[in-house]
Design an enzyme around this catalytic site. Sequence first.
Site, PDB file in Angstrom:
ATOM      1  N   HIS A 449       3.322   2.712   2.436  1.00  0.00           N
ATOM      2  CA  HIS A 449       3.084   1.340   3.669  1.00  0.00           C
ATOM      3  C   HIS A 449       4.386   0.116   3.476  1.00  0.00           C
ATOM      4  O   HIS A 449       4.187  -1.070   4.273  1.00  0.00           O
ATOM      5  CB  HIS A 449       1.874   0.048   2.536  1.00  0.00           C
ATOM      6  CG  HIS A 449       0.999  -0.157   2.660  1.00  0.00           C
ATOM      7  ND1 HIS A 449       0.978  -1.344   4.652  1.00  0.00           N
ATOM      8  CD2 HIS A 449      -0.305  -0.846   2.939  1.00  0.00           C
ATOM      9  CE1 HIS A 449      -0.095  -1.765   4.770  1.00  0.00           C
ATOM     10  NE2 HIS A 449      -1.135  -0.837   3.486  1.00  0.00           N
ATOM     11  N   ASP A 453       1.759  -0.496   9.029  1.00  0.00           N
ATOM     12  CA  ASP A 453       0.404  -0.892   8.422  1.00  0.00           C
ATOM     13  C   ASP A 453      -0.359  -0.193   8.490  1.00  0.00           C
ATOM     14  O   ASP A 453      -0.470   0.962   9.052  1.00  0.00           O
ATOM     15  CB  ASP A 453       0.174  -2.474   9.216  1.00  0.00           C
ATOM     16  CG  ASP A 453       1.173  -3.594   8.923  1.00  0.00           C
ATOM     17  OD1 ASP A 453       1.735  -4.076   7.970  1.00  0.00           O
ATOM     18  OD2 ASP A 453       2.318  -4.112  10.025  1.00  0.00           O
TER      19      ASP A 453
END
Length: 478
Positions: A449, A453
Amino acid sequence: MAQVLEFRLPDLGEGLTEAEIVRWLVEVGDVVAVDQPVVEVETAKAMVDVPCPYAGVVTARFGEEGSELPVGAPLITVAVGAAASTGATEASDGSAQGSGNVLVGYGTSEAPARRRRVRPTPAVPAAANGRSIAAEPVGEPDDGRRAQTAGRDASGAVATARVDESGATAAGRAGAPETVVDGPVPVISPLVRRLARENGLDLKELTGSGPDGLILRADVEYALRAAAVRTRTAPAPAATPATAPATTPGGTRIPLKGVRGAVADKLSRSRTEIPDATCWVDADATELMRARAAMNAAGAPKISLLALLARICTAALARFPELNSTVDMAAREIVRLDAVHLGFAAQTERGLVVPVVKDAHARDAEALSAEFARLTEAARTGTLTPAELTGGTFTLNNYGVFGVDGSTPIINHPEAAMLGVGRIVPKPWVHEGELAVRQVVQLSLTFDHRVCDGGTAGGFLRYVADCVEQPAVLLRTL
């Protein structure tokens, strides 16, 4: 007298610091030739035959089969040549022509001569048969780092004596005066001094391997590794009954070493450092299976399903390059990589390995099929090289071969993502407004992450699913 040369475990590359002895290929007393394999070792990456750079008679082996040795630890000693005649030059004494055969990170060419000033010491004691004590084969391995130092006996021949990390010779350990190095510690690099200082290592106790005895960073790192190995192998003090941990009756302790240990370390690091997330989607793979059948019906080399999925992955990574990257936390930067080196998970008798197809983005489906087949066979036979097991930038995990539908795979550190593919099975599916039985597969993407996104990860996975459902989508990027 013959000159006894010591051959140490070379650096096998890719950051490997130790290896396990699997099988000795020579016995003490055997005659070996230059570049003859003398031992088979297993690293965390692969099985490797280690060749000896010297020709002569094996006088000692260090380590039993199944034991681990750090890089730089002695493997064997070999008696080469004959005694130098009286009056021969010192340059000829101790010179051994290396083979030039190079392992990764290690060359077998002749080491640079060392010129070190030592205080005069008594001659090396001679045995009853007239030979110097130091010339006898050594059967017991020393824990410390060894080097060779020269001392002349009464006849003028050069005798070798072993020096351990404390600087004491074998004769000195037996009671003879120690050989002491005059002058300052031969260190140039401040990084070497800092590394030794931070680890509490006294540089005066080391023998440098550089020109004129210069202490290099590799010498310090070797000493630290040797100390760590001695700490691990030292017998632990007996615990009192009050503090002894409870044991399960009938339980077995299995050491985490070799491939299993490397997998444990890498997966633990991934879980600790990478904030990963997973998304998944079901896809109708009927058209992809039909396209593969049509390709293979043409009589050309067979195209594997894994190759088609790999081709889809490389096309998706071209659209979403964020997922072909790595994170440099020291510099606090995301490094996007130009080339796609595609790893694929393969289960073998030695455990899970991840061979890497280099430059997968530049290969077509036929070339990918051939490379997958070659690497899979090498993985099965245990002949993969360290270079074939490292350097991946993205991993494809086809766990469908185990008969399961889905998974949340752990990212192969330091990569940023992994695509998982489940089994392809007939399932009810709405196709063109009608309920039909179609070939359905579940796809999952685990991603770091920090590099992107959820929108980027979802876009990547959706593109992969679209290509699986409609392979003609790939034509737009060919």
